[in-house]
Write a protein that holds these residues in place. Structure first.
Motif, short mmCIF file in Angstrom:
data_model
loop_
_atom_site.label_atom_id
_atom_site.label_comp_id
_atom_site.label_asym_id
_atom_site.label_seq_id
_atom_site.Cartn_x
_atom_site.Cartn_y
_atom_site.Cartn_z
N LEU A 137 0.98 -1.13 -0.10
CA LEU A 137 0.15 -0.10 -0.06
C LEU A 137 1.09 1.28 0.01
N PRO A 138 0.99 1.88 -1.19
CA PRO A 138 2.03 3.15 -1.31
C PRO A 138 1.26 4.30 -0.73
N PRO A 139 1.88 5.04 -0.18
CA PRO A 139 1.47 6.28 0.56
C PRO A 139 0.57 7.33 -0.45
N ARG A 140 -0.72 7.57 0.09
CA ARG A 140 -1.62 8.23 -0.57
C ARG A 140 -2.48 9.22 0.29
N ARG A 141 -2.90 10.14 -0.29
CA ARG A 141 -3.83 11.05 0.31
C ARG A 141 -5.00 10.66 0.47
N GLY A 142 -6.15 11.06 1.32
CA GLY A 142 -7.71 11.16 1.13
C GLY A 142 -8.45 10.05 1.69
N GLU A 143 -9.58 10.37 2.10
CA GLU A 143 -10.36 9.31 2.87
C GLU A 143 -10.44 7.96 2.32
N GLY A 144 -10.27 7.59 1.27
CA GLY A 144 -10.25 6.29 0.68
C GLY A 144 -8.76 5.56 1.23
N GLN A 145 -7.83 6.23 1.37
CA GLN A 145 -6.69 5.59 1.94
C GLN A 145 -6.79 5.29 3.52
N ILE A 146 -7.75 5.78 4.00
CA ILE A 146 -7.99 5.32 5.52
C ILE A 146 -8.96 4.22 5.51
N LEU A 147 -9.71 3.97 4.61
CA LEU A 147 -10.31 2.67 4.46
C LEU A 147 -9.35 1.55 4.08
N ARG A 148 -8.63 1.83 3.09
CA ARG A 148 -7.66 0.91 2.66
C ARG A 148 -6.63 0.45 3.59
N LEU A 149 -6.05 1.38 4.53
CA LEU A 149 -5.35 1.23 5.69
C LEU A 149 -6.02 0.34 6.81
N THR A 150 -7.28 0.66 6.91
CA THR A 150 -8.15 -0.20 7.77
C THR A 150 -8.37 -1.67 7.40
N GLU A 151 -8.32 -1.88 6.26
CA GLU A 151 -8.56 -3.27 5.99
C GLU A 151 -7.09 -4.12 5.94
N MET A 152 -5.91 -3.23 5.51
CA MET A 152 -4.81 -3.90 5.84
C MET A 152 -4.40 -4.39 7.04
#
Length: 290
Positions: A137-152
């Motif tokens: 999961l490369p670094p990104r901005r935005g609310e979508g990244q929060i969801l991706r981090l949660t899943e990981m």
């Protein structure tokens, strides 16, 4: 071979865990009063930073005439340089982090995940890019990244103990490693030296259960790793206490020395303590490097 119904059941169970983790991290992040996240140096940006006296080479249009009118000197209004940083997270998700000595105390893994996600929320909402070490999961901005981090963060690793992942870390980024650091110290050492060689600075956050800090065990006891790969039986657990505490102190000292050598910061957190205080310390420690 796993069947489709088993896979679906497992996927639904994992999905059910996502909202509580995100809600808990959101709540925790909300307890930290967050201002605009500037860089504390002059450059391109929208926020006022400071006034400075006019210097040779400054054009007339750079002068703030309103401020200069209140003095015998002329001043330039500087704005704060605001450029998104990349922050890389590594959270130990090995079986070792699943330990808790009490029903009233979260597991090390739960506390680590909540803290990591909360710090990610704070950083992303202040304009930073956040991702995971490695290539998942490369670094990104935005609310979508929060969801991706949660899943990981809901995934698990194999092996009794975790080792920091240092692949694909962006040069001059910032990083946070969260673990009980009971695994191979040489792996941790190699990861931090590799990061330091790329100009990366960050925080090593040492998460421990209160029983791991005090070793309250007495009499006959069987000690088994969470992954069941290591087992030790003793009739007098108290005989092990001094040696264990000495080894734990040595590990803490080694981590502190490693952080001093590589320019990182070291912190330790007992899971019986406040998660809010832990997040605040972690945020301030990381902010000093941003």
């Amino acid at each position: 071979m796993i069947t489709f119904p088993q896979l679906r059941t497992r996927a639904e169970a994992e999905a059910a865990r996502l909202p509580p983790l995100l809600a808990q991290a959101e709540h925790l992040a909300g307890t930290v009063l967050l201002g605009e996240h500037g860089r504390r140096r002059s450059g391109l940006g929208d926020d006022f930073w400071q006034y400075r006296p006019v210097q040779p080479g400054d054009s007339l249009r750079m002068i703030d005439w309103r401020r200069s009118a209140r003095s015998d000197s002329q001043f330039v209004r500087q704005r704060e340089w605001q450029v998104a940083q990349s922050v890389m997270l590594w959270v130990d998700q090995s079986p070792s982090m699943g330990f808790s000595s009490s029903e009233n105390t979260p597991t090390k893994g739960d506390r680590a995940r909540v803290l990591a996600l909360a710090i990610a929320i704070l950083l992303i909402r202040s304009g930073e890019r956040v991702g995971l070490t490695g290539t998942s999961l490369p670094p990104r901005r935005g609310e979508g990244q929060i969801l991706r981090l949660t899943e990981m963060f809901l995934k698990s690793d194999e092996g009794d103990y975790g080792a920091p992942e240092a692949r694909a870390m962006l040069p001059h980024a910032r990083a946070v490693f969260i673990s009980d650091f009971f695994g191979d110290f040489e792996a941790t050492e190699a990861a931090l030296f590799k990061a330091a060689d790329r100009g990366i600075r960050g925080v090593v956050y040492h998460i421990l259960d209160p029983a791991e800090e005090s070793f309250p065990f007495k009499g006959r006891a069987i000690f088994e790793s969470m992954g069941q790969g290591i087992q030790h039986e003793t009739r007098k657990a108290t005989d092990l206490r001094d040696r264990y505490l000495e080894r734990l102190a040595e590990r803490k000292d080694s981590l502190k020395q490693l952080c001093r050598t590589t320019g990182w910061q070291y912190g330790v957190h007992d899971t019986s303590q406040s998660s809010q205080a832990a997040l605040l310390w972690l945020y301030r420690a990381l902010e000093q490097r941003l």
